[in-house]
Design a protein around this motif. Structure first.
Motif, PDB file in Angstrom:
ATOM      1  N   ALA A 114       2.394  10.558  -0.914  1.00 11.10           N
ATOM      2  CA  ALA A 114       3.511  10.225  -1.794  1.00 11.10           C
ATOM      3  C   ALA A 114       3.027  10.025  -3.229  1.00 11.10           C
ATOM      4  N   PHE A 115       1.911   9.315  -3.383  1.00  3.96           N
ATOM      5  CA  PHE A 115       1.408   9.096  -4.739  1.00  3.96           C
ATOM      6  C   PHE A 115       0.958  10.410  -5.368  1.00  3.96           C
ATOM      7  N   GLU A 116       0.302  11.252  -4.586  1.00  3.11           N
ATOM      8  CA  GLU A 116      -0.135  12.550  -5.100  1.00  3.11           C
ATOM      9  C   GLU A 116       1.070  13.378  -5.539  1.00  3.11           C
ATOM     10  N   THR A 117       2.158  13.325  -4.764  1.00  3.81           N
ATOM     11  CA  THR A 117       3.370  14.056  -5.130  1.00  3.81           C
ATOM     12  C   THR A 117       3.940  13.541  -6.443  1.00  3.81           C
ATOM     13  N   PHE A 118       3.973  12.215  -6.613  1.00  2.00           N
ATOM     14  CA  PHE A 118       4.487  11.626  -7.843  1.00  2.00           C
ATOM     15  C   PHE A 118       3.682  12.095  -9.051  1.00  2.00           C
ATOM     16  N   ALA A 132      11.709   6.588  -5.747  1.00  2.00           N
ATOM     17  CA  ALA A 132      12.261   7.506  -4.756  1.00  2.00           C
ATOM     18  C   ALA A 132      11.170   8.154  -3.912  1.00  2.00           C
ATOM     19  N   ILE A 133      10.128   8.621  -4.547  1.00  4.37           N
ATOM     20  CA  ILE A 133       9.055   9.304  -3.821  1.00  4.37           C
ATOM     21  C   ILE A 133       8.268   8.320  -2.967  1.00  4.37           C
ATOM     22  N   LEU A 134       8.002   7.140  -3.480  1.00  6.36           N
ATOM     23  CA  LEU A 134       7.266   6.160  -2.687  1.00  6.36           C
ATOM     24  C   LEU A 134       8.078   5.663  -1.503  1.00  6.36           C
ATOM     25  N   ASP A 135       9.393   5.746  -1.612  1.00  9.26           N
ATOM     26  CA  ASP A 135      10.256   5.314  -0.513  1.00  9.26           C
ATOM     27  C   ASP A 135      10.319   6.349   0.596  1.00  9.26           C
ATOM     28  N   THR A 136       9.891   7.594   0.292  1.00  8.40           N
ATOM     29  CA  THR A 136       9.946   8.679   1.274  1.00  8.40           C
ATOM     30  C   THR A 136       8.620   9.424   1.248  1.00  8.40           C
ATOM     31  N   PRO A 137       7.599   8.944   1.968  1.00  5.56           N
ATOM     32  CA  PRO A 137       6.267   9.544   1.919  1.00  5.56           C
ATOM     33  C   PRO A 137       6.239  11.021   2.278  1.00  5.56           C
ATOM     34  N   PRO A 148       0.839  -1.212   0.000  1.00  2.90           N
ATOM     35  CA  PRO A 148       0.000   0.000   0.000  1.00  2.90           C
ATOM     36  C   PRO A 148       0.867   1.253   0.000  1.00  2.90           C
ATOM     37  N   ILE A 149       0.401   2.263  -0.728  1.00  2.00           N
ATOM     38  CA  ILE A 149       1.174   3.486  -0.945  1.00  2.00           C
ATOM     39  C   ILE A 149       0.601   4.626  -0.113  1.00  2.00           C
ATOM     40  N   ASP A 150       1.486   5.409   0.461  1.00  2.00           N
ATOM     41  CA  ASP A 150       1.061   6.600   1.184  1.00  2.00           C
ATOM     42  C   ASP A 150       0.356   7.553   0.204  1.00  2.00           C
ATOM     43  N   ALA A 198      -3.968   4.048 -14.162  1.00  2.00           N
ATOM     44  CA  ALA A 198      -3.452   3.404 -12.950  1.00  2.00           C
ATOM     45  C   ALA A 198      -4.582   2.899 -12.072  1.00  2.00           C
ATOM     46  N   ILE A 199      -4.321   1.790 -11.399  1.00  2.00           N
ATOM     47  CA  ILE A 199      -5.130   1.341 -10.269  1.00  2.00           C
ATOM     48  C   ILE A 199      -4.166   1.276  -9.093  1.00  2.00           C
ATOM     49  N   VAL A 200      -4.542   1.938  -7.984  1.00  2.00           N
ATOM     50  CA  VAL A 200      -3.587   2.209  -6.911  1.00  2.00           C
ATOM     51  C   VAL A 200      -4.134   1.708  -5.578  1.00  2.00           C
ATOM     52  N   CYS A 201      -3.288   1.004  -4.841  1.00  2.00           N
ATOM     53  CA  CYS A 201      -3.607   0.571  -3.484  1.00  2.00           C
ATOM     54  C   CYS A 201      -3.045   1.600  -2.517  1.00  2.00           C
ATOM     55  N   LEU A 202      -3.937   2.392  -1.903  1.00  2.00           N
ATOM     56  CA  LEU A 202      -3.504   3.437  -0.980  1.00  2.00           C
ATOM     57  C   LEU A 202      -3.606   2.960   0.461  1.00  2.00           C
ATOM     58  N   ALA A 203      -2.671   3.408   1.260  1.00  2.00           N
ATOM     59  CA  ALA A 203      -2.565   2.926   2.645  1.00  2.00           C
ATOM     60  C   ALA A 203      -3.744   3.350   3.504  1.00  2.00           C
ATOM     61  N   ASP A 204      -4.426   4.436   3.155  1.00  2.00           N
ATOM     62  CA  ASP A 204      -5.523   4.904   4.002  1.00  2.00           C
ATOM     63  C   ASP A 204      -6.775   4.034   3.859  1.00  2.00           C
ATOM     64  N   ASN A 205      -6.888   3.291   2.739  1.00  2.00           N
ATOM     65  CA  ASN A 205      -8.028   2.397   2.553  1.00  2.00           C
ATOM     66  C   ASN A 205      -7.648   1.350   1.504  1.00  2.00           C
TER      67      ASN A 205
END
Length: 366
Positions: A260-264, A338-343, A255-257, A281-288
């Motif tokens: 972080a995804f919005e920044t990317f 890089a961005i996903l590694d640093t939320p 799951p992605i912060d 894209a289909i994205v698994c976000l950490a909030d849900n």
């Protein structure tokens, strides 16, 4: 009355003389496409060969099968809004689909962006897909000499090969041509206009939502498996304009912060927007993580992201498909990682990013 579900919109593009009008005439004879509106630039430009029942002075004609044919009034937004007004006021009985034909030299991106970016229209219409016609006889030379044709193919969801009856489909030349189209856009199935009467089923309903099941068909829409298979087994053929086009996938297992995804996405579209031909894209976000996010963009314009009620299958990975022009694939991959590694990454300076896209402050590049 207003439609209860968004009306699918298909865009038919293709270079001059590639067979768009012939394809439209064939499609409009399909009984299942009754109550379809076809939007063209001028009636004189498209020789619709149906019997015309009624022609009005406001750029709308009714065809004998109940379909409509209308010219662009002022701009495309006005024309699409007028169709809905006609539906709501009872001047047309139904509207089940819209087909927009572009001119032979047109860039399909602005048409896509109209459907995606206008708040009112995006509630009433949904983008079904981009259909491009490519002439099997003169297509190779057209791709060699006209970059517009390259972009039309790269942005398509379906590729229709026309005039295949005039070439030897078993010849090495035809094989090289279809391979070239696949290299430009591995995610777009190729369909011959001469193959049978069921062409409608292969060209329409290729959007995210399956009209039969009323659920999301992510695999059909994303087609990331096809892009990934081509990417690993074929490489890129440097052939004039072709070398500028890249189609590739990005994947992430965890799951992605959301930040972080919005920044990317923000960095990619603000700095490389004009070169970003399609972004799905289909994205698994950490909030849900149980409700994936679906994202679709064309250049710098993105459709409002939507949450699905649930994952459509067992695959819960984040998957992105990117078709780009003049963007280094390695740059996108490293930026993503890089961005996903640093939320908590700060948004970097735009000018610095343009000069050195990988110099993202606070990010460990490894």
């Amino acid at each position: 009355m207003a439609p209860s579900t968004p009306i699918p919109v298909s865009i038919v593009t293709g270079f001059l003389g590639s067979g768009k009008t012939t394809l439209l005439n064939r499609l409009l004879k399909d009984p299942s496409l009754v109550d379809t509106a076809v939007i063209i630039n001028e009636f004189g430009d498209v020789g619709i060969d149906h019997l015309l029942v009624e022609q009005s002075n406001d750029g709308v004609i009714e065809l004998s099968d109940g379909c409509l044919c209308c010219t662009i009034r002022g701009d495309l937004v006005d024309t699409l809004a007028d169709l809905i007004d006609r539906l709501q006021t009872g001047r047309i009985r139904a509207l089940s689909r819209v087909i927009i034909e572009t001119t032979g030299l047109a860039d399909p991106a602005p048409v896509l962006q109209v459907i995606m970016a206008q708040p009112v229209l995006s509630q009433v219409y949904r983008l079904d897909g981009v259909i491009v016609t490519v002439d099997a006889v003169s297509g190779p030379a057209t791709l060699d000499n006209h970059e517009e044709a390259i972009k039309q193919v790269a942005m398509a969801d379906r590729i229709v090969l026309t005039k295949t009856d005039l070439v030897d489909r078993d010849s090495p030349e035809f094989a090289r041509f279809t391979t070239r189209l696949m290299q430009l856009n591995p995610g777009a199935p190729q369909v011959s206009a001469q193959d049978g009467e069921g062409i409608k089923a292969e060209l329409f309903d290729c959007g995210l939502y399956d009209p039969e099941t009323k659920t999301a068909d992510v695999s059909r829409w994303l087609r990331d498996a096809a892009v990934e298979e081509h990417h690993h087994h074929h490489g890129h053929d440097v052939n004039r304009h072709d070398s500028r086009i890249r189609a590739f996938t990005l994947q992430h297992d965890q799951p992605i912060d959301p930040g972080a995804f919005e920044t990317f996405v923000d960095l990619l579209r603000s700095v490389q927007g004009e070169r970003l031909l399609r972004f799905k894209a289909i994205v698994c976000l950490a909030d849900n993580p149980d409700r994936p996010l679906v994202v679709h963009g064309v250049q710098s314009v993105f459709h409002p992201p939507a949450r699905l009620a649930a994952w459509p299958d067992e695959d819960r990975r984040t998957r992105l498909v990117i078709i780009s022009r003049d963007i280094d694939e390695n740059y996108v991959r490293r930026l993503f990682d890089a961005i996903l590694d640093t939320p908590s990454v700060d948004t970097p300076d735009r000018e610095a990013l343009e000069n050195n896209p990988l110099a993202v402050p606070g990010v460990r590049m490894g």
